[in-house]
Scaffold this active site. Sequence first.
Site, mmCIF file in Angstrom:
data_model
loop_
_atom_site.group_PDB
_atom_site.id
_atom_site.type_symbol
_atom_site.label_atom_id
_atom_site.label_comp_id
_atom_site.label_asym_id
_atom_site.label_seq_id
_atom_site.Cartn_x
_atom_site.Cartn_y
_atom_site.Cartn_z
ATOM 1 N NE ARG A 41 0.628 1.820 -19.016
ATOM 2 C CZ ARG A 41 0.563 0.631 -18.436
ATOM 3 N NH1 ARG A 41 1.632 0.092 -17.900
ATOM 4 N NH2 ARG A 41 -0.570 -0.029 -18.381
ATOM 5 C CB CYS A 63 -7.079 5.879 -12.343
ATOM 6 S SG CYS A 63 -5.387 5.890 -12.910
ATOM 7 N NE ARG A 91 -6.480 6.546 1.234
ATOM 8 C CZ ARG A 91 -6.948 7.731 1.585
ATOM 9 N NH1 ARG A 91 -7.291 8.625 0.661
ATOM 10 N NH2 ARG A 91 -7.083 8.063 2.856
ATOM 11 N NE ARG A 151 -0.926 1.529 8.916
ATOM 12 C CZ ARG A 151 -0.531 0.336 8.452
ATOM 13 N NH1 ARG A 151 -0.841 -0.031 7.233
ATOM 14 N NH2 ARG A 151 0.166 -0.495 9.218
ATOM 15 C CD GLU A 210 -9.840 8.083 -0.846
ATOM 16 O OE1 GLU A 210 -8.685 8.240 -1.246
ATOM 17 O OE2 GLU A 210 -10.268 8.524 0.218
ATOM 18 C CE1 TYR A 252 -1.073 4.828 3.911
ATOM 19 C CE2 TYR A 252 0.686 3.229 4.236
ATOM 20 C CZ TYR A 252 -0.643 3.516 3.982
ATOM 21 O OH TYR A 252 -1.529 2.487 3.808
ATOM 22 N NE ARG A 255 -3.060 1.506 0.061
ATOM 23 C CZ ARG A 255 -3.804 2.278 0.830
ATOM 24 N NH1 ARG A 255 -4.689 1.744 1.647
ATOM 25 N NH2 ARG A 255 -3.672 3.584 0.806
#
Length: 339
Positions: free
Chosen positions: A62, A73, A88, A114, A76, A106, A6
């Site tokens: 790319r 994509c 994210r 986090r 959210e 992060y 993540r």
Amino acid sequence: MCCCIRGAITIEENTKECIWSNTELMLGEIIKRNSLSAEDIISVVFTATRDIDAAYPAVALRKMGITEASLICMQEMYVKGSLPMCIRVMVTVAADKPQRDMEHVYLKGAVVLRPDLVKKKTEAIAIDGPAGSGKSTVAKLIAKELDYIYVDTGAMYRAVGLYCINNNIDYTDAKAVEAVLEGIDIDLVHSEGMQRIFLNGRDVTEDIRTPAVADSASKVAAIGAVRQMLVALQKSIVRKNKVVMDGRDIGTNVIPDARVKIYLDANVPERAKRRCHELEEKGIAYDFDAVAKDISARDEYDKNRELNPLTVAEDALVIDTSDMTVDEVKNKILETARG
Ligand code: DC
């Protein structure tokens, strides 16, 4: 075996450039921290908050040459009060390590997502830079001000160089130097912001300050066994003390997690001027051109050697001291340290 990593990053503005540069930064960190290569990436799912719509983050991959991975994509899910301007990722990779060894990344404002992953920094100030950039002068003042101990790592390399000179060891011969290392004992004593250095029990603090010893120090500093021995000593000092440590590889190698990292620089004529001033104060005769030539040669050697060369740490604050007073440099570093 597959693993999932993540990542998240906040961006400064909703522009193509900002979206792509931050995405590249985040993916670059994920790749670096997990020792991946581009071919290990199987797929990446991106999400962006509703306030980001100037470009697809996936395009950045790319551009990075990651052409085989499947990318998508998505917007959210909106949750009231959630972090704005955030990209994210969920990266699926081919890995030969278990999932628990994956490092999630992060960055910027997204570190708040986090906090458990934020590593505590070492309470130290790392100051790197070339010869004559003013490291030791400001480092001593800062150590005094903060009540830290000042550690001049260059002095350790100088002590090894001095040992070689005094014992007729060819300091450009790695094997010859390696063979005598066991007989070299270096001790540092700190008091009132000053450092004294002892070589096999003898105080050599003044003896190591000659141009000949500086040259020998630069040469022995390129030898792996010498660096191993001295870096171990430096790390053990860092473990036991709060330090202001100066050298060439402090922020990049000795204390990579230092709370404050500074890289001091100055142009060669200015650095040569400072060195000449020091020599004058000690009553040593000098030739300005020769001093400038020595400084350039040492820069060249220290920056281009294979092992831990002099480079700017990614997260260092670079200060060009050419046109600054000592006080200005000191205050800038203190401001950073206290900030
Ligand atoms: O800072 P100084 O001039 O006293 O350093 C002498 C030499 O030691 C320098 O030319 C490079 C080497 N050195 C090093 O390789 N790594 C350090 N951390 C400090 C010094």
